[in-house]
Scaffold this motif. Sequence first.
Motif, mmCIF file in Angstrom:
data_model
loop_
_atom_site.group_PDB
_atom_site.id
_atom_site.type_symbol
_atom_site.label_atom_id
_atom_site.label_comp_id
_atom_site.label_asym_id
_atom_site.label_seq_id
_atom_site.Cartn_x
_atom_site.Cartn_y
_atom_site.Cartn_z
ATOM 1 N N MET B 1 28.251 -100.173 -51.122
ATOM 2 C CA MET B 1 28.013 -98.849 -52.494
ATOM 3 C C MET B 1 28.792 -97.538 -52.109
ATOM 4 O O MET B 1 28.513 -97.012 -50.963
ATOM 5 C CB MET B 1 26.483 -98.434 -52.455
ATOM 6 N N THR B 2 29.800 -97.455 -52.888
ATOM 7 C CA THR B 2 30.410 -96.339 -52.986
ATOM 8 C C THR B 2 29.632 -94.980 -53.455
ATOM 9 O O THR B 2 28.630 -95.182 -54.166
ATOM 10 C CB THR B 2 31.784 -96.264 -53.551
ATOM 11 N N GLY B 3 30.026 -93.992 -52.843
ATOM 12 C CA GLY B 3 29.608 -92.485 -53.719
ATOM 13 C C GLY B 3 30.178 -92.052 -55.063
ATOM 14 O O GLY B 3 30.800 -92.937 -55.549
ATOM 15 N N THR B 4 29.392 -91.366 -55.565
ATOM 16 C CA THR B 4 29.681 -90.887 -57.005
ATOM 17 C C THR B 4 30.470 -89.521 -56.910
ATOM 18 O O THR B 4 30.358 -88.622 -56.051
ATOM 19 C CB THR B 4 28.594 -90.625 -57.984
ATOM 20 N N LEU B 5 31.572 -89.472 -57.690
ATOM 21 C CA LEU B 5 32.444 -88.118 -57.894
ATOM 22 C C LEU B 5 31.709 -87.549 -58.981
ATOM 23 O O LEU B 5 31.869 -87.690 -60.160
ATOM 24 C CB LEU B 5 33.796 -88.806 -58.154
ATOM 25 N N TYR B 6 31.250 -86.301 -58.674
ATOM 26 C CA TYR B 6 30.801 -85.380 -59.396
ATOM 27 C C TYR B 6 31.711 -84.231 -59.753
ATOM 28 O O TYR B 6 32.064 -83.150 -58.775
ATOM 29 C CB TYR B 6 29.335 -84.592 -58.886
ATOM 30 N N GLY B 7 32.120 -83.919 -61.060
ATOM 31 C CA GLY B 7 32.670 -82.715 -61.455
ATOM 32 C C GLY B 7 31.651 -81.545 -62.059
ATOM 33 O O GLY B 7 31.086 -81.862 -63.106
ATOM 34 N N VAL B 8 31.501 -80.472 -61.316
ATOM 35 C CA VAL B 8 30.430 -79.622 -61.756
ATOM 36 C C VAL B 8 30.916 -78.242 -62.151
ATOM 37 O O VAL B 8 31.533 -77.621 -61.243
ATOM 38 C CB VAL B 8 29.493 -79.792 -60.593
ATOM 39 N N GLY B 9 30.590 -77.976 -63.487
ATOM 40 C CA GLY B 9 31.156 -76.702 -63.735
ATOM 41 C C GLY B 9 29.850 -75.737 -63.172
ATOM 42 O O GLY B 9 28.743 -75.885 -63.136
ATOM 43 N N VAL B 10 30.574 -74.433 -62.637
ATOM 44 C CA VAL B 10 29.776 -73.481 -61.996
ATOM 45 C C VAL B 10 29.806 -72.418 -62.977
ATOM 46 O O VAL B 10 29.384 -71.060 -62.324
ATOM 47 C CB VAL B 10 30.218 -73.333 -60.484
ATOM 48 N N GLY B 11 30.310 -72.279 -64.137
ATOM 49 C CA GLY B 11 30.172 -71.347 -65.128
ATOM 50 C C GLY B 11 31.347 -70.231 -64.817
ATOM 51 O O GLY B 11 32.006 -70.333 -63.866
ATOM 52 N N PRO B 12 31.058 -69.148 -65.604
ATOM 53 C CA PRO B 12 32.326 -67.987 -65.381
ATOM 54 C C PRO B 12 32.188 -67.019 -64.149
ATOM 55 O O PRO B 12 33.319 -66.428 -64.139
ATOM 56 C CB PRO B 12 31.992 -67.335 -66.548
ATOM 57 N N GLY B 13 31.286 -66.937 -63.426
ATOM 58 C CA GLY B 13 31.153 -66.108 -62.472
ATOM 59 C C GLY B 13 29.853 -65.654 -62.005
ATOM 60 O O GLY B 13 29.403 -65.697 -60.679
ATOM 61 N N ASP B 14 29.014 -65.147 -62.740
ATOM 62 C CA ASP B 14 27.701 -64.753 -62.611
ATOM 63 C C ASP B 14 26.738 -66.114 -62.108
ATOM 64 O O ASP B 14 26.715 -67.089 -62.723
ATOM 65 C CB ASP B 14 27.006 -64.307 -63.753
ATOM 66 N N PRO B 15 26.305 -66.153 -60.697
ATOM 67 C CA PRO B 15 25.600 -67.124 -60.143
ATOM 68 C C PRO B 15 24.574 -67.568 -61.190
ATOM 69 O O PRO B 15 24.079 -68.639 -61.082
ATOM 70 C CB PRO B 15 25.241 -66.657 -58.905
ATOM 71 N N ASP B 16 23.812 -66.603 -61.895
ATOM 72 C CA ASP B 16 22.647 -67.122 -62.801
ATOM 73 C C ASP B 16 23.213 -67.861 -63.869
ATOM 74 O O ASP B 16 22.395 -68.129 -64.818
ATOM 75 C CB ASP B 16 22.084 -65.920 -63.206
ATOM 76 N N LEU B 17 24.579 -67.825 -64.168
ATOM 77 C CA LEU B 17 24.880 -68.803 -65.182
ATOM 78 C C LEU B 17 25.276 -70.325 -64.974
ATOM 79 O O LEU B 17 26.042 -70.899 -65.764
ATOM 80 C CB LEU B 17 26.153 -68.213 -66.097
ATOM 81 N N LEU B 18 24.712 -70.569 -63.500
ATOM 82 C CA LEU B 18 24.951 -71.807 -63.154
ATOM 83 C C LEU B 18 23.817 -72.596 -64.072
ATOM 84 O O LEU B 18 22.668 -72.170 -64.117
ATOM 85 C CB LEU B 18 24.505 -71.833 -61.708
ATOM 86 N N THR B 19 24.057 -74.014 -64.221
ATOM 87 C CA THR B 19 23.171 -74.656 -64.862
ATOM 88 C C THR B 19 21.958 -75.271 -63.682
ATOM 89 O O THR B 19 22.357 -75.385 -62.782
ATOM 90 C CB THR B 19 23.670 -75.993 -65.800
ATOM 91 N N ILE B 20 21.088 -75.681 -64.250
ATOM 92 C CA ILE B 20 19.944 -76.164 -63.355
ATOM 93 C C ILE B 20 20.458 -77.497 -62.598
ATOM 94 O O ILE B 20 20.131 -77.580 -61.335
ATOM 95 C CB ILE B 20 18.760 -76.487 -64.078
ATOM 96 N N LYS B 21 21.162 -78.167 -63.350
ATOM 97 C CA LYS B 21 21.706 -79.540 -63.004
ATOM 98 C C LYS B 21 22.687 -79.335 -61.897
ATOM 99 O O LYS B 21 22.800 -79.846 -60.685
ATOM 100 C CB LYS B 21 22.313 -80.173 -64.043
ATOM 101 N N ALA B 22 23.902 -78.196 -62.161
ATOM 102 C CA ALA B 22 24.755 -77.899 -61.319
ATOM 103 C C ALA B 22 24.125 -77.428 -59.985
ATOM 104 O O ALA B 22 24.303 -77.767 -58.819
ATOM 105 C CB ALA B 22 25.507 -76.759 -61.866
ATOM 106 N N HIS B 23 22.971 -76.232 -60.070
ATOM 107 C CA HIS B 23 22.307 -76.004 -58.771
ATOM 108 C C HIS B 23 21.626 -77.138 -58.150
ATOM 109 O O HIS B 23 21.655 -77.121 -56.953
ATOM 110 C CB HIS B 23 21.326 -75.144 -59.430
#
Lengths: 234, 234
Positions: B1-23
Amino acid sequence: MTGTLYGVGVGPGDPDLLTIKAHRLISGAKVIAYPAPDDGESFARSIVTDVIPEGAEEIAIVIPMKPERFPAKSVYDQASGRVAERLEAGDDVVVLCEGDPFFYGSFMYLYERLAGDYPSEIVPGVSSIMSCAAALKRPLAARNDSLSVIPGPLPEDEIKRRLLAADAAAIIKVGRHLPKIRKVLDSIDATHRAGYIERASLPEQVVLPLAEAPETAPYFSMILVYMGAEEWIV
Amino acid sequence: MTGTLYGVGVGPGDPDLLTIKAHRLISGAKVIAYPAPDDGESFARSIVTDVIPEGAEEIAIVIPMKPERFPAKSVYDQASGRVAERLEAGDDVVVLCEGDPFFYGSFMYLYERLAGDYPSEIVPGVSSIMSCAAALKRPLAARNDSLSVIPGPLPEDEIKRRLLAADAAAIIKVGRHLPKIRKVLDSIDATHRAGYIERASLPEQVVLPLAEAPETAPYFSMILVYMGAEEWIV
């Protein structure tokens, strides 16, 4: 001390695409407002139904779905009056906005009525455009590409003009305009360069090459066009 | 089983604008990759520095900042090789992406090398465009407006043509192209309809009418143009 008006983006549909800031504001809210259809559930509210605290006051802004009977002014006048009462009483009001508050949202109708009189803050959200590109698994824009966001209700020649000025395009508000949009894309040989997405990020998400899309599209559908694409991959 | 490649958006700069999924993905990651300059800190990493778990393996993709010396191919060939090793070993790899992964991000260079061979998932993020509109406190697009996203490095006549095909525009990658962009906006009488934003959502955010913007702009700056605006309000 008056309260603060918060316009809070709740993202495209998956509750996990809420931002941490939106989650904190909603879970701590005393007063929450949101758009709702005259028949059925509010989509914005449905995204955060598990986050809204028990006992929060809810202000549903009921908007008739038939555009030809849209009494927009009186609906938003009344809603902003109710929101203003809470702000005057010193309570913050959190307005739930599908996607992002300032990107084709109805929040602007409240905002233009209230932002001059009360402190306000906009919390940006994940737009359905980015969610649709993620669903298609195809980068939307890169390097010096330009992207156009084009509303489907525009006339054929306007849609065409805007497509031809872009490298990629997101055609939004597709719904009943799908046959017209297909015709325009056919006329510039772009049908095989377009992907169709319904209800991005939700369990019932549909992703298809445009050529295989259904005859009728729901309101929450979008077409992404990659003008320079050689072949289509979904 | 290979791993999964995740491209995760972390938003514009404020850490509070991270999504719950990214977190959730970042805080549970065993292997994390991100773009980094050859001198200084990775902006994408700096946004989530408090979320990265202790002991996570980090793969910095070091990209020389001078575009004319950009050895892009070899940098991404090497980086995708390192990421592929981890995927082959069965580990998921979370790639941090400023803003959204498929919206002018460098993630696509990894994605195009790896997505054919490994499972992948894109987690959309809050784009700096929405964050800039929130900072300006002015709705970006409404009703049947069309919006153009226009890269600043394009030639003058291309920027002009794309502006004239839109109701609103986000001119991105401003940086050293600011004098040229000012000239184009002056030529179509749009300077007083444009707002300038640096480092949206960060504590050092700058928001100004374009006419009052500094002579030189940093890389993380943007100009929003409201073609139909009668007056400018910041």
